[in-house]
Design a protein around this motif. Structure first.
Motif, PDB file in Angstrom:
ATOM      1  N   ASP A 256       0.823  -1.203   0.000  1.00 46.21           N
ATOM      2  CA  ASP A 256       0.000   0.000   0.000  1.00 46.21           C
ATOM      3  C   ASP A 256       0.859   1.257   0.000  1.00 46.21           C
ATOM      4  OD1 ASP A 256      -2.420  -1.484   0.115  1.00 46.21           O
ATOM      5  OD2 ASP A 256      -2.135  -1.754   2.276  1.00 46.21           O
ATOM      6  N   ILE A 257       1.972   1.216   0.748  1.00 39.93           N
ATOM      7  CA  ILE A 257       2.885   2.362   0.790  1.00 39.93           C
ATOM      8  C   ILE A 257       3.556   2.544  -0.568  1.00 39.93           C
ATOM      9  CG2 ILE A 257       4.908   3.362   1.894  1.00 39.93           C
ATOM     10  CD1 ILE A 257       2.394   3.095   3.683  1.00 39.93           C
ATOM     11  N   LYS A 258       3.947   1.443  -1.165  1.00 43.72           N
ATOM     12  CA  LYS A 258       4.592   1.519  -2.473  1.00 43.72           C
ATOM     13  C   LYS A 258       3.625   2.087  -3.512  1.00 43.72           C
ATOM     14  CE  LYS A 258       7.508  -1.241  -5.544  1.00 43.72           C
ATOM     15  NZ  LYS A 258       8.103  -2.575  -5.805  1.00 43.72           N
ATOM     16  N   ALA A 259       2.382   1.645  -3.485  1.00 47.05           N
ATOM     17  CA  ALA A 259       1.363   2.158  -4.411  1.00 47.05           C
ATOM     18  C   ALA A 259       1.117   3.649  -4.163  1.00 47.05           C
ATOM     19  CB  ALA A 259       0.067   1.370  -4.253  1.00 47.05           C
ATOM     20  N   PHE A 260       1.150   4.050  -2.896  1.00 52.02           N
ATOM     21  CA  PHE A 260       0.966   5.453  -2.527  1.00 52.02           C
ATOM     22  C   PHE A 260       2.059   6.313  -3.150  1.00 52.02           C
ATOM     23  CE2 PHE A 260       2.082   8.770   0.695  1.00 52.02           C
ATOM     24  CZ  PHE A 260       0.949   9.548   0.574  1.00 52.02           C
ATOM     25  N   PHE A 261       3.313   5.880  -3.025  1.00 49.35           N
ATOM     26  CA  PHE A 261       4.419   6.621  -3.620  1.00 49.35           C
ATOM     27  C   PHE A 261       4.328   6.646  -5.142  1.00 49.35           C
ATOM     28  CE2 PHE A 261       6.522   6.448   0.510  1.00 49.35           C
ATOM     29  CZ  PHE A 261       7.243   7.631   0.519  1.00 49.35           C
TER      30      PHE A 261
ATOM     31  N   HIS B 229      16.965   4.302   1.336  1.00 47.33           N
ATOM     32  CA  HIS B 229      17.203   4.481  -0.100  1.00 47.33           C
ATOM     33  C   HIS B 229      16.534   3.392  -0.935  1.00 47.33           C
ATOM     34  CE1 HIS B 229      19.961   7.942   0.024  1.00 47.33           C
ATOM     35  NE2 HIS B 229      20.258   7.481   1.228  1.00 47.33           N
ATOM     36  N   THR B 230      15.980   2.377  -0.286  1.00 46.96           N
ATOM     37  CA  THR B 230      15.182   1.384  -0.997  1.00 46.96           C
ATOM     38  C   THR B 230      14.056   2.056  -1.772  1.00 46.96           C
ATOM     39  OG1 THR B 230      15.647  -0.319   0.649  1.00 46.96           O
ATOM     40  CG2 THR B 230      13.694  -0.652  -0.701  1.00 46.96           C
ATOM     41  N   LEU B 231      13.529   3.135  -1.233  1.00 45.12           N
ATOM     42  CA  LEU B 231      12.416   3.833  -1.882  1.00 45.12           C
ATOM     43  C   LEU B 231      12.806   4.361  -3.255  1.00 45.12           C
ATOM     44  CD1 LEU B 231      11.517   3.771   1.154  1.00 45.12           C
ATOM     45  CD2 LEU B 231      10.416   5.971   0.731  1.00 45.12           C
ATOM     46  N   GLU B 232      14.084   4.686  -3.436  1.00 45.78           N
ATOM     47  CA  GLU B 232      14.525   5.238  -4.714  1.00 45.78           C
ATOM     48  C   GLU B 232      14.419   4.206  -5.833  1.00 45.78           C
ATOM     49  OE1 GLU B 232      17.630   8.690  -3.312  1.00 45.78           O
ATOM     50  OE2 GLU B 232      18.401   6.641  -3.475  1.00 45.78           O
ATOM     51  N   ALA B 233      14.406   2.930  -5.464  1.00 46.57           N
ATOM     52  CA  ALA B 233      14.246   1.872  -6.466  1.00 46.57           C
ATOM     53  C   ALA B 233      12.790   1.713  -6.885  1.00 46.57           C
ATOM     54  CB  ALA B 233      14.785   0.545  -5.926  1.00 46.57           C
TER      55      ALA B 233
ATOM     56  N   LYS C 278      12.491  14.166  -2.106  1.00 49.24           N
ATOM     57  CA  LYS C 278      12.119  15.082  -3.183  1.00 49.24           C
ATOM     58  C   LYS C 278      11.624  14.248  -4.352  1.00 49.24           C
ATOM     59  CE  LYS C 278      13.547  19.288  -5.539  1.00 49.24           C
ATOM     60  NZ  LYS C 278      14.639  20.263  -5.742  1.00 49.24           N
ATOM     61  N   ILE C 279      10.442  14.601  -4.831  1.00 49.04           N
ATOM     62  CA  ILE C 279       9.869  13.958  -6.011  1.00 49.04           C
ATOM     63  C   ILE C 279      10.125  14.888  -7.186  1.00 49.04           C
ATOM     64  CG2 ILE C 279       7.737  13.200  -7.124  1.00 49.04           C
ATOM     65  CD1 ILE C 279       6.679  12.541  -4.284  1.00 49.04           C
ATOM     66  N   VAL C 280      10.935  14.432  -8.106  1.00 53.70           N
ATOM     67  CA  VAL C 280      11.304  15.287  -9.227  1.00 53.70           C
ATOM     68  C   VAL C 280      11.808  14.420 -10.372  1.00 53.70           C
ATOM     69  CG1 VAL C 280      13.685  15.606  -8.407  1.00 53.70           C
ATOM     70  CG2 VAL C 280      12.635  17.355  -9.876  1.00 53.70           C
ATOM     71  N   GLU C 281      11.585  14.893 -11.585  1.00 56.93           N
ATOM     72  CA  GLU C 281      12.098  14.187 -12.757  1.00 56.93           C
ATOM     73  C   GLU C 281      13.618  14.219 -12.735  1.00 56.93           C
ATOM     74  OE1 GLU C 281      10.376  12.556 -14.883  1.00 56.93           O
ATOM     75  OE2 GLU C 281       8.353  13.403 -14.973  1.00 56.93           O
ATOM     76  N   ASN C 282      14.246  13.125 -13.166  1.00 58.30           N
ATOM     77  CA  ASN C 282      15.703  13.114 -13.274  1.00 58.30           C
ATOM     78  C   ASN C 282      16.149  14.120 -14.316  1.00 58.30           C
ATOM     79  OD1 ASN C 282      16.380  11.119 -11.376  1.00 58.30           O
ATOM     80  ND2 ASN C 282      15.769   9.516 -12.805  1.00 58.30           N
ATOM     81  N   GLU C 283      17.179  14.882 -13.982  1.00 51.98           N
ATOM     82  CA  GLU C 283      17.680  15.894 -14.909  1.00 51.98           C
ATOM     83  C   GLU C 283      18.748  15.276 -15.807  1.00 51.98           C
ATOM     84  OE1 GLU C 283      18.986  19.122 -12.511  1.00 51.98           O
ATOM     85  OE2 GLU C 283      16.963  19.563 -11.755  1.00 51.98           O
TER      86      GLU C 283
END
Length: 279
Positions: A168-173, A223-227, A273-278
Motif C-alpha cells: 500500500d505504501i509503495k502504491a501510494f508513492f 534508499h530502498t524507496l529510490e528503487a 524530493k519527487i522530481v524528474e531526473n535531470e
C-alpha cells in the motif's frame, strides 16, 4: 468533552491521543523539544484516561523529537517557498500550523478520516488559507487540490505510514510520482525492528489488544524507496537517536553506539524530493 466523542475512533486514529498526550507533557521539561500550548489546552478538555501513558517516557520523547525535526524542515521549506501549498496527511489533533506561527502560505490543508476531522473541528478553525479534508490519504482527490495553484508543494505524513502494508505504501508513492511533477515529502520511518511488535511498544502496548494497531511497514535502508520510482530522491535523513539530548533511556543510548542496533532500532525522519531526473 464527553467520551462519546471518542467512541467512533478506530485503532489507528486513536493513536493520535498518544501523540497529543506526548506533546502536552513536553511542557514539563526544562529544555523541551517543542512547545505546544494547543496540545496542553486540548488535553484538558478531552475525557480520556491519559494516565495510562505516564510510564511511556521513551515514546513521549520520541514523539516530540520527531515532531520538532519535521517542524524545522517545514519552516525551512516555507522560508524558501513562502507561496507554498502544504498538506498534512493523517493530521489527527496535531497543531503544527500553530506551532510554526500560522504561516501565510498559499494554502495549508489538514487531512484525516471523517470521524477525526469532526473531532478536530472542535478545537481548530478553518480559514480562507486553511482547510480540513475528510478523506483517506489513499484518496487521490487531495492531490488534485494541491496541484491546482501550481505552487511549490510540501506533503507531511507523521506517525501514520507504519500502520499500512508495504504494498500500500509503495502504491501510494507510485501515485504521488505519477500525479506530481515536483514536490517535497516529509515523513517518519518506524524503527525497522519494531515491525510486527506493537505490543512491546511502551505506549501502544498499553492499549487493549483488540484496539491496538500493528506496525506493518519500515525499510532497513531508506534508499530502498529510490528503487520504487526514478522520481524519488532521498534528500535528507535524520536518525533520531542522534538528537535525543539525553532524553532516551541510558541503556538505549549505549546500545545506539552499536551499528547493528543503530540501524535497526532507530526511528528516522526522512525528506524525499519527487522530481524528474535531470538527464
Amino acid at each position: 468533552m464527553n467520551t462519546e466523542n471518542l467512541q467512533s475512533l478506530g485503532k489507528i486514529p486513536e493513536t493520535m491521543l498518544i501523540t497529543l498526550w506526548a506533546k502536552a507533557e513536553e511542557c514539563h521539561y526544562k529544555q523541551p523539544f517543542l512547545v505546544d500550548e494547543k496540545a496542553q489546552e486540548m488535553i484538558s478538555q478531552i475525557d480520556y484516561d491519559f494516565s495510562k501513558f505516564k510510564k511511556s517516557k521513551f515514546s513521549q520523547a520520541g514523539v516530540c523529537l520527531r515532531a520538532s525535526l519535521i517542524d524545522k524542515e517545514v519552516q525551512a521549506f516555507i522560508s524558501d517557498h513562502p507561496d507554498a501549498v502544504v498538506i498534512q496527511l493523517g493530521a489527527g489533533l496535531d497543531a503544527r500550523y500553530e506551532r510554526i506561527g500560522c504561516p501565510n502560505v498559499t494554502h495549508w490543508y489538514e487531512l484525516d478520516l471523517p470521524e477525526v476531522i469532526e473531532l478536530r473541528k472542535k478545537f481548530f478553525q478553518e480559514s480562507e488559507r486553511r482547510t480540513f479534508l475528510s478523506l483517506s490519504l489513499f484518496d487521490s482527490q487531495w492531490i488534485t487540490l494541491i496541484k491546482a495553484p501550481q505552487k511549490p508543494i510540501l506533503i507531511i505524513v507523521e506517525g501514520v505510514l507504519m500502520y499500512f502494508e508495504r504494498k500500500d505504501i509503495k502504491a501510494f508513492f507510485e501515485t504521488l510520482c505519477h500525479e506530481l511533477n515536483e514536490a517535497v515529502f516529509l515523513f517518519d520511518m518506524l524503527a525497522y525492528a519494531l515491525v510486527g511488535h506493537a505490543k512491546v511498544h511502551d505506549s501502544l502496548g498499553t492499549m487493549e489488544e483488540n484496539q491496538r494497531p500493528e506496525f506493518k511497514w519500515s525499510e532497513l535502508n531508506s534508499h530502498t524507496l529510490e528503487a520504487w520510482n526514478p522520481k524519488i530522491h532521498i534528500e535528507k535523513e535524520y536518525f533520531m537517536s542522534d538528537f535525543n539530548k539525553g532524553r532516551y533511556p541510558f541503556i538505549f543510548r549505549m546500545l545506539y553506539k552499536i551499528p547493528y542496533f543503530y540501524r535497526r532500532f532507530n526511528q528516522r525522519v526522512i525528506k524525499v524530493k519527487i522530481v524528474e531526473n535531470e538527464e
